[in-house]
Design an enzyme around this catalytic site. Structure first.
Site, PDB file in Angstrom:
ATOM      1  N   ASN A 287     -10.766   8.152  -0.895  1.00 44.95           N
ATOM      2  CA  ASN A 287      -9.429   7.139  -1.074  1.00 44.95           C
ATOM      3  C   ASN A 287      -9.008   6.486  -2.357  1.00 44.95           C
ATOM      4  OD1 ASN A 287      -7.493   5.261  -0.977  1.00 44.95           O
ATOM      5  ND2 ASN A 287      -8.274   3.957   0.221  1.00 44.95           N
TER       6      ASN A 287
ATOM      7  N   ARG B 222      -1.514  12.262   7.608  1.00 42.57           N
ATOM      8  CA  ARG B 222       0.024  11.477   7.341  1.00 42.57           C
ATOM      9  C   ARG B 222       1.233  11.696   6.701  1.00 42.57           C
ATOM     10  NH1 ARG B 222      -2.408   4.803   8.304  1.00 42.57           N
ATOM     11  NH2 ARG B 222      -2.783   5.397  10.600  1.00 42.57           N
TER      12      ARG B 222
ATOM     13  N   SER C  55      -2.586  11.323 -16.555  1.00 37.67           N
ATOM     14  CA  SER C  55      -3.331   9.735 -16.391  1.00 37.67           C
ATOM     15  C   SER C  55      -2.027   9.045 -16.741  1.00 37.67           C
ATOM     16  CB  SER C  55      -4.553  10.160 -17.307  1.00 37.67           C
ATOM     17  OG  SER C  55      -5.113   8.397 -17.421  1.00 37.67           O
TER      18      SER C  55
ATOM     19  N   SER D 233      -8.755  10.274 -13.241  1.00 44.12           N
ATOM     20  CA  SER D 233     -10.154  10.513 -12.910  1.00 44.12           C
ATOM     21  C   SER D 233      -9.871  11.183 -11.776  1.00 44.12           C
ATOM     22  CB  SER D 233     -10.724   9.397 -12.973  1.00 44.12           C
ATOM     23  OG  SER D 233     -11.170   9.143 -14.185  1.00 44.12           O
TER      24      SER D 233
ATOM     25  N   HIS E 123      -2.509   4.407 -22.156  1.00 49.32           N
ATOM     26  CA  HIS E 123      -1.873   6.086 -22.336  1.00 49.32           C
ATOM     27  C   HIS E 123       0.240   5.974 -22.170  1.00 49.32           C
ATOM     28  CE1 HIS E 123      -5.356   8.471 -20.750  1.00 49.32           C
ATOM     29  NE2 HIS E 123      -5.569   7.597 -21.086  1.00 49.32           N
TER      30      HIS E 123
ATOM     31  N   HIS F 251      -8.175   9.970   3.105  1.00 49.00           N
ATOM     32  CA  HIS F 251      -9.104   9.900   4.075  1.00 49.00           C
ATOM     33  C   HIS F 251      -9.746  11.226   4.814  1.00 49.00           C
ATOM     34  CE1 HIS F 251      -9.146   5.175   5.184  1.00 49.00           C
ATOM     35  NE2 HIS F 251      -8.446   5.678   3.236  1.00 49.00           N
TER      36      HIS F 251
ATOM     37  N   THR G  63       1.052  -0.910   0.336  1.00 47.21           N
ATOM     38  CA  THR G  63       0.209  -0.029  -0.147  1.00 47.21           C
ATOM     39  C   THR G  63       0.633   1.238  -0.077  1.00 47.21           C
ATOM     40  OG1 THR G  63       0.079  -0.254   2.788  1.00 47.21           O
ATOM     41  CG2 THR G  63      -1.811  -1.305   1.188  1.00 47.21           C
TER      42      THR G  63
ATOM     43  N   GLU H  10      -7.853  -0.504 -35.478  1.00 47.91           N
ATOM     44  CA  GLU H  10      -9.069  -0.394 -34.432  1.00 47.91           C
ATOM     45  C   GLU H  10      -8.355   0.992 -34.375  1.00 47.91           C
ATOM     46  OE1 GLU H  10      -8.296  -4.080 -31.413  1.00 47.91           O
ATOM     47  OE2 GLU H  10      -7.627  -2.309 -31.029  1.00 47.91           O
TER      48      GLU H  10
ATOM     49  N   TRP I 284     -13.464  14.659 -21.742  1.00 40.88           N
ATOM     50  CA  TRP I 284     -14.015  13.756 -21.211  1.00 40.88           C
ATOM     51  C   TRP I 284     -14.597  13.601 -20.365  1.00 40.88           C
ATOM     52  CZ3 TRP I 284     -13.703   9.029 -23.301  1.00 40.88           C
ATOM     53  CH2 TRP I 284     -13.472   7.879 -22.184  1.00 40.88           C
TER      54      TRP I 284
END
Ligand SMILES: Cc1ncc(COP(=O)(O)O)c(C=O)c1O
Length: 427
Positions: A276, A249, A213, A86, A218, A245, A58, A360, A118
């Site tokens: 978060n 910290r 991003s 985002s 990307h 949160h 984490t 594509e 976007w």
């Protein structure tokens, strides 16, 4: 704290696997050009594996390391990594509307955004109580039209959120002049524009905050991921708090908060609301390795774009091309093209033809965002007829322009396009 390397045998196995399975090169005998090909290899996978084996997964040292590296690379003082582009937009807008930042923007304020943007360029504005003012784009650069922006400013307009469309930097001289003369807060959505420059400076460095991003498809990736870059220390601190949160910290001024609230256990001190939006260490472990590849990737993309632009000059009666902004460096997230209005080409038929030939393609961003049903649920203002954005929505597209598109692949794309026009007897 550096994490231990993975066992040598495992590292070699991954390298062997990648060497024999990651083949994204164009095959003339079975031609196909996809919208994107993977940018990561054994080094990134091994870095992620090492992270997992360390069990420190984490947000921690690796995230901080990549934030420092990335902000230095692009010339910013602060980088706040998050789990997507985002999330970067949400965090930036949430921080600017938070009481702890002044706030620079307040509920009910209007923010100008281009229609060619976007969904999660616009949604965070709404989510934070702001009112998006949708304006049209310039048909040559595909970026927001500054004349429209000027005319759209009303008594409640307090911000502007340019998008550097497909890596083409906006005219930041004009935009900042407009913003300064009307005291507008500038939030730059650079999620398609990593590596793009204006007058030699990274996009995102002109406004108060720039968002980027690292989504899989990307320029470079941390799988999912993003970052907010800013030179404003106070805003960076608010973003660090809101990202996790409302905790103190990760702030650099942690002791100040802790002294102010000495009665509360400092490990669980919440000085604000929050989300978060944290990335994992696995994502951060990709960052430094990917960042080293960026310049080469942009070179390939720019070279391909130059080739197609030149080779398709004879097709200008059928197509418009995105023109790079003067004084900018375009980072070519794709190769945006728009079928000329009135040209004898059916957009769907043309795009299907490409697809049948294994090329594509996709519409440009989300087309005209004002046409999306979601926007109609919330207060917003539409300025003008948005006809250029509508045209892009109906007639615009890009095929893949990425690091794996080589000479044979780009020739194949060109030949296929020419074949379409020959079959129709249009050339
Ligand atoms: C202009 C723009 N803003 C924001 C985003 C969101 O980024 P992400 O997909 O990392 O959430 C994108 C996605 O491609 C984008 O094109």
């Amino acid at each position: 704290m550096p994490i231990p390397p993975i066992p040598e045998a495992l590292r070699r196995e991954v390298e062997k696997f990648v060497e024999s399975n990651f083949d994204f090169a164009f095959k003339p005998e079975k031609p196909a050009v996809r919208l994107h090909e993977c940018t990561f290899g054994a080094d990134e996978i091994n870095a992620a594996l090492a992270t997992m084996l360390s069990t420190y997964v984490t947000m921690g040292d690796q995230t901080r390391h990549f934030e420092a590296l990335c902000s230095r690379h692009f010339g910013f003082q602060h980088g706040i990594m998050v789990n997507s582009g985002s999330s970067a937009n949400l965090l930036a807008v949430a921080a600017l509307t938070n009481p702890a930042s002044g706030p620079l923007l307040r509920a009910g304020d209007e923010v100008i955004v281009p229609a060619l943007s976007w969904s999660t360029t616009v949604w965070p504005l709404i989510q934070c109580g702001l009112v998006p003012v949708i304006i049209d784009i310039d048909p040559t650069t595909l970026n927001l039209d500054l004349n429209q922006a000027r005319q759209a400013i009303g008594p409640k307009t307090r911000g502007i959120m340019p998008v550097h469309v497909y890596g083409n930097p906006c005219d930041m001289d004009g935009l900042m002049e407009l913003a300064d003369s009307h005291n507008l807060v500038v939030i730059e959505d650079c999620c398609e524009a990593l590596g793009a420059l204006y007058r030699g400076r990274s996009v995102g460095s002109f406004g108060v905050v720039g968002t980027f991003s690292f989504y899989y498809s990307h320029h470079i990736t941390t799988l999912e991921g993003g970052i907010c870059h800013t030179n404003d220390f106070d805003l960076a601190e608010v973003m660090r708090i809101l990202r996790a949160h409302g905790w103190v910290r990760e702030t650099q001024n942690r002791e100040i908060y802790e002294k102010q609230h000495a009665e509360i256990d400092p490990r669980f001190l919440f000085v604000n609301v929050g989300y978060n939006l944290r990335p994992t260490e696995l994502q951060a472990s990709f960052g430094p390795i990917q960042l080293r590849k960026l310049e080469k990737f942009i070179e390939v993309r720019a070279d391909n774009a130059g080739f197609w632009r030149e080779a398709m000059r004879p097709l200008e009666k059928f197509f418009r091309f995105q023109e790079p902004t003067p004084n900018g460096r375009h980072s070519w997230f794709g190769f945006p093209m728009v079928i000329q209005p009135g040209a004898p080409v059916n957009p769907r038929e043309f795009r299907d033809f490409l697809k049948q030939n294994q090329i594509e393609n996709r519409p440009l961003i989300a087309g005209n965002i004002a046409r999306q049903p979601a926007l109609k649920l919330f207060p917003h203002r539409i300025f003008g007829d948005l006809k250029e954005s509508d045209l892009v929505m109906s007639n615009g597209f890009t095929f893949g322009n990425h690091q794996a598109v080589d000479e044979a692949a780009r020739n194949y794309v060109l030949d296929t396009i020419i074949k379409f026009f020959k079959q129709k007897r249009l050339i």
